[in-house]
Motif scaffolding. Structure first.
Motif, PDB file in Angstrom:
ATOM      1  N   ASP A 106       0.837  -1.215   0.000  1.00 38.71           N
ATOM      2  CA  ASP A 106       0.000   0.000   0.000  1.00 38.71           C
ATOM      3  C   ASP A 106       0.870   1.264   0.000  1.00 38.71           C
ATOM      4  N   ILE A 107       2.047   1.169   0.584  1.00 39.81           N
ATOM      5  CA  ILE A 107       2.933   2.346   0.638  1.00 39.81           C
ATOM      6  C   ILE A 107       3.368   2.734  -0.774  1.00 39.81           C
ATOM      7  N   GLY A 108       3.493   1.736  -1.663  1.00 38.18           N
ATOM      8  CA  GLY A 108       3.830   2.050  -3.058  1.00 38.18           C
ATOM      9  C   GLY A 108       5.193   1.507  -3.448  1.00 38.18           C
ATOM     10  N   PRO A 109       5.645   1.881  -4.657  1.00 35.75           N
ATOM     11  CA  PRO A 109       6.928   1.351  -5.155  1.00 35.75           C
ATOM     12  C   PRO A 109       8.117   1.865  -4.341  1.00 35.75           C
ATOM     13  N   ALA A 110       9.288   1.293  -4.625  1.00 40.76           N
ATOM     14  CA  ALA A 110      10.496   1.601  -3.832  1.00 40.76           C
ATOM     15  C   ALA A 110      10.789   3.098  -3.800  1.00 40.76           C
ATOM     16  N   LYS A 111      10.549   3.776  -4.936  1.00 40.51           N
ATOM     17  CA  LYS A 111      10.848   5.213  -5.011  1.00 40.51           C
ATOM     18  C   LYS A 111      10.018   5.999  -3.975  1.00 40.51           C
ATOM     19  N   ARG A 112       8.757   5.571  -3.850  1.00 44.28           N
ATOM     20  CA  ARG A 112       7.864   6.257  -2.898  1.00 44.28           C
ATOM     21  C   ARG A 112       8.269   5.935  -1.452  1.00 44.28           C
ATOM     22  N   LYS A 113       8.684   4.683  -1.264  1.00 43.50           N
ATOM     23  CA  LYS A 113       9.126   4.299   0.100  1.00 43.50           C
ATOM     24  C   LYS A 113      10.329   5.141   0.505  1.00 43.50           C
ATOM     25  N   PHE A 114      11.219   5.334  -0.468  1.00 43.58           N
ATOM     26  CA  PHE A 114      12.412   6.133  -0.189  1.00 43.58           C
ATOM     27  C   PHE A 114      12.002   7.573   0.151  1.00 43.58           C
ATOM     28  N   LYS A 115      11.017   8.104  -0.608  1.00 46.06           N
ATOM     29  CA  LYS A 115      10.550   9.479  -0.387  1.00 46.06           C
ATOM     30  C   LYS A 115       9.965   9.614   1.041  1.00 46.06           C
ATOM     31  N   ILE A 116       9.189   8.594   1.434  1.00 49.63           N
ATOM     32  CA  ILE A 116       8.578   8.655   2.769  1.00 49.63           C
ATOM     33  C   ILE A 116       9.660   8.595   3.850  1.00 49.63           C
ATOM     34  N   ALA A 117      10.638   7.715   3.646  1.00 48.87           N
ATOM     35  CA  ALA A 117      11.732   7.610   4.632  1.00 48.87           C
ATOM     36  C   ALA A 117      12.459   8.951   4.727  1.00 48.87           C
ATOM     37  N   ARG A 118      12.675   9.586   3.567  1.00 47.65           N
ATOM     38  CA  ARG A 118      13.353  10.892   3.569  1.00 47.65           C
ATOM     39  C   ARG A 118      12.502  11.942   4.297  1.00 47.65           C
ATOM     40  N   ASP A 119      11.190  11.909   4.058  1.00 51.77           N
ATOM     41  CA  ASP A 119      10.297  12.866   4.726  1.00 51.77           C
ATOM     42  C   ASP A 119      10.305  12.666   6.241  1.00 51.77           C
ATOM     43  N   LEU A 120      10.306  11.395   6.660  1.00 57.52           N
ATOM     44  CA  LEU A 120      10.312  11.129   8.107  1.00 57.52           C
ATOM     45  C   LEU A 120      11.607  11.630   8.737  1.00 57.52           C
ATOM     46  N   TYR A 121      12.704  11.442   8.012  1.00 62.97           N
ATOM     47  CA  TYR A 121      13.999  11.925   8.505  1.00 62.97           C
ATOM     48  C   TYR A 121      13.973  13.454   8.611  1.00 62.97           C
ATOM     49  N   ARG A 122      13.419  14.103   7.572  1.00 63.96           N
ATOM     50  CA  ARG A 122      13.344  15.568   7.585  1.00 63.96           C
ATOM     51  C   ARG A 122      12.462  16.063   8.743  1.00 63.96           C
ATOM     52  N   ALA A 123      11.345  15.343   8.961  1.00 62.94           N
ATOM     53  CA  ALA A 123      10.447  15.735  10.050  1.00 62.94           C
ATOM     54  C   ALA A 123      11.176  15.612  11.383  1.00 62.94           C
ATOM     55  N   TRP A 124      11.920  14.530  11.533  1.00 62.95           N
ATOM     56  CA  TRP A 124      12.676  14.329  12.768  1.00 62.95           C
ATOM     57  C   TRP A 124      13.679  15.480  12.956  1.00 62.95           C
ATOM     58  N   LYS A 125      14.320  15.883  11.819  1.00 61.70           N
ATOM     59  CA  LYS A 125      15.328  16.952  11.914  1.00 61.70           C
ATOM     60  C   LYS A 125      14.726  18.292  12.356  1.00 61.70           C
ATOM     61  N   VAL A 126      13.534  18.632  11.843  1.00 59.85           N
ATOM     62  CA  VAL A 126      12.964  19.932  12.227  1.00 59.85           C
ATOM     63  C   VAL A 126      12.316  19.898  13.617  1.00 59.85           C
TER      64      VAL A 126
END
Ligand code: FAD
Length: 431
Positions: free
Chosen positions: A409-429
């Protein structure tokens, strides 16, 4: 009215009252000006008042103050259209002294607090608008009011005039705030008897609960909704960045109606009668939007200085603390007989060293980040709800199959990578 005061405080909200209270207590001759009919008459707040910061001004205040309920549970609801994942903390240590925080109704609370400042010796004058600061030789020396006796002079003026702070703007301390620096919040107070509130929110007699609403409560726009329990009323509201309302072409009262009729919220409100409708701006630009807070003969406190922590819905506590620190600075300036910017600058330093400055700095990029990347509210909360539904629905599929379905449901690998990057960015801010 005497024409010259030691200090004039413009605005009788938590910031201005706290400042006037502390000044009067220290023997400073202070005038507190309020444009409303009475303090609290023009004030809007969801209603959580933080004990510690109020206690630093009036120890044991809650024994006499018109507080509604001590909060024993804080719930956080991540909403989709027909579902919600809810996190909660309930602690009975919050049900007794010294308490954590209380719900309040500002119309009652501000009046009580202002009376305490008057009891200390402050002169409160309502139904009076400060139109502009009086300036002589580059120094603020008082305010022009809309009263017939017009101009009032003081050694120092404290601007506690709330979010728009036209007076600070006219001094060039800030520009007109952008729509992505302020949120527009609308709220209603609904009448419901206390026993029903306690049964509905799973509370013992006299206890209170807050629910913060994310995701579909704001139709995915950056912002939050809230539902708070008072003695025999509920406060429900929703606030989003002005830029989000403009972009999505949604009227704020439509959003409030949407929350009130949302299937996750509607049952809490059943039978509750609308009593009051309120709307107000909230400064949410944070650290990066803070105006200049000190000038020659002038200090800026509370919402007027953009002191709101939108992530933790803290504003009244920051307002009171800034008012208290401004008062301390003025008392020291009075002893020196020096109200220059250099002399008053210790206010800015104290503010930035306190939890107010520290917390604003910590979240300095958060609002802008979540505004720029709306997927957190628009996509990830619904995704979390779908995952919870899949995992918790017992339908004969094995748990491993369910995990695979969630992963797909999360989607293809590219989208998973995008979500992981977003979570990392959220953690950073947020870190
Ligand atoms: C819907 C909503 C929910 C909120 N929920 C919470 C919450 O749960 N907890 C929390 O801590 N904070 C909350 N806040 C934020 C909180 O209300 C503010 O941060 C706080 O009220 C700021 O206090 P203040 O004294 O700086 O400003 P205000 O409370 O806005 O007071 C400013 C005062 O100045 C007066 N004034 C303005 N201009 C003039 C003038 N020219 N002359 C004379 N008087 C003037 C106004 O009438 C007003 O009384 C919420 C805000 C909103 C809108």
């Amino acid at each position: 009215m005497p024409e010259k005061f030691d200090a004039i405080v413009v605005g009788a909200g938590p910031a201005g009252i706290a400042c006037a209270y502390e000044l009067a207590k220290a023997g400073v001759n202070v005038l507190l000006l309020e444009r409303g009919e009475y303090p609290g008459s023009k004030n809007v707040m969801g209603g959580v008042l933080y004990r510690q910061m109020m206690e630093e001004i009036i120890p044991g205040f809650h024994k006499g103050a018109p507080v509604e309920r001590p909060i024993v549970e804080q719930r956080f609801m991540m909403m989709d259209k027909t579902s919600a994942v809810t996190f909660s903390y309930k602690g009975l240590e919050w049900a007794e002294e010294p308490y954590n925080n209380f719900t309040v109704l500002r119309a009652k609370f501000d009046q009580w607090f202002a009376q305490k400042a008057v009891d200390q010796g402050a002169l409160l004058v309502c139904e009076t608008v400060a139109l502009e600061c009086l300036i002589e030789g580059g120094k603020v020396v008082g305010v022009r009011t809309d009263r017939p006796d017009g101009d009032l002079h003081a050694d120092v003026v404290v601007l506690a005039d709330g979010v728009n702070s036209l007076l600070a703007k006219s001094l060039g301390f800030h520009k007109e705030f952008r729509p992505d620096e302020v949120a527009l919040a609308t709220m209603e107070i609904l009448k419901l008897d206390g026993k029903t509130i306690e049964d509905r929110f799973n509370l013992e007699a006299g206890q209170g609960c807050t629910i913060e609403l994310f995701g579909d409560a704001t139709k995915g726009i950056l912002g939050t909704g809230f539902l708070y329990t008072n003695k025999d009323t509920l406060s429900i509201g929703v606030g989003t960045l002005l830029s989000g309302l403009i972009k999505h072409k949604i009227k704020p009262y439509e959003l409030l109606e949407y929350v009130k009729t949302h299937p996750m919220i509607r049952p809490y409100l059943q039978g509750a009668e609308p009593q009051e409708y309120l709307a107000h701006l909230i400064p949410e630009g944070g650290y990066r939007s803070m105006p200049k807070v000190v000038g020659d003969g002038v200090l800026v406190v509370g919402d007027a200085a953009q002191l709101v922590n939108a992530i933790h819905r803290e504003g009244s506590n920051m307002a009171m603390t800034s008012g208290r620190l401004a008062a301390q600075t003025i008392v020291a300036a009075k002893a020196r007989g020096d109200y220059s910017e250099a002399s008053l600058d210790s206010y800015r330093q104290k503010l930035m060293d306190s939890f107010v400055g520290q917390d604003l700095k910590k979240y300095k990029d958060a609002t802008h980040h979540f505004d720029k990347f709306p997927q957190y509210f628009e996509e990830y909360i619904p995704m979390m709800n779908r995952a919870a539904s899949t995992m918790l629905t017992v339908d004969g599929a094995s748990k491993r199959e369910k995990q695979k379905k969630i992963w797909r449901d999360i989607g293809p690998a590219k989208r998973k990578f995008k979500i992981a990057r977003d979570l990392y960015r959220a953690w950073k801010v947020m870190k």
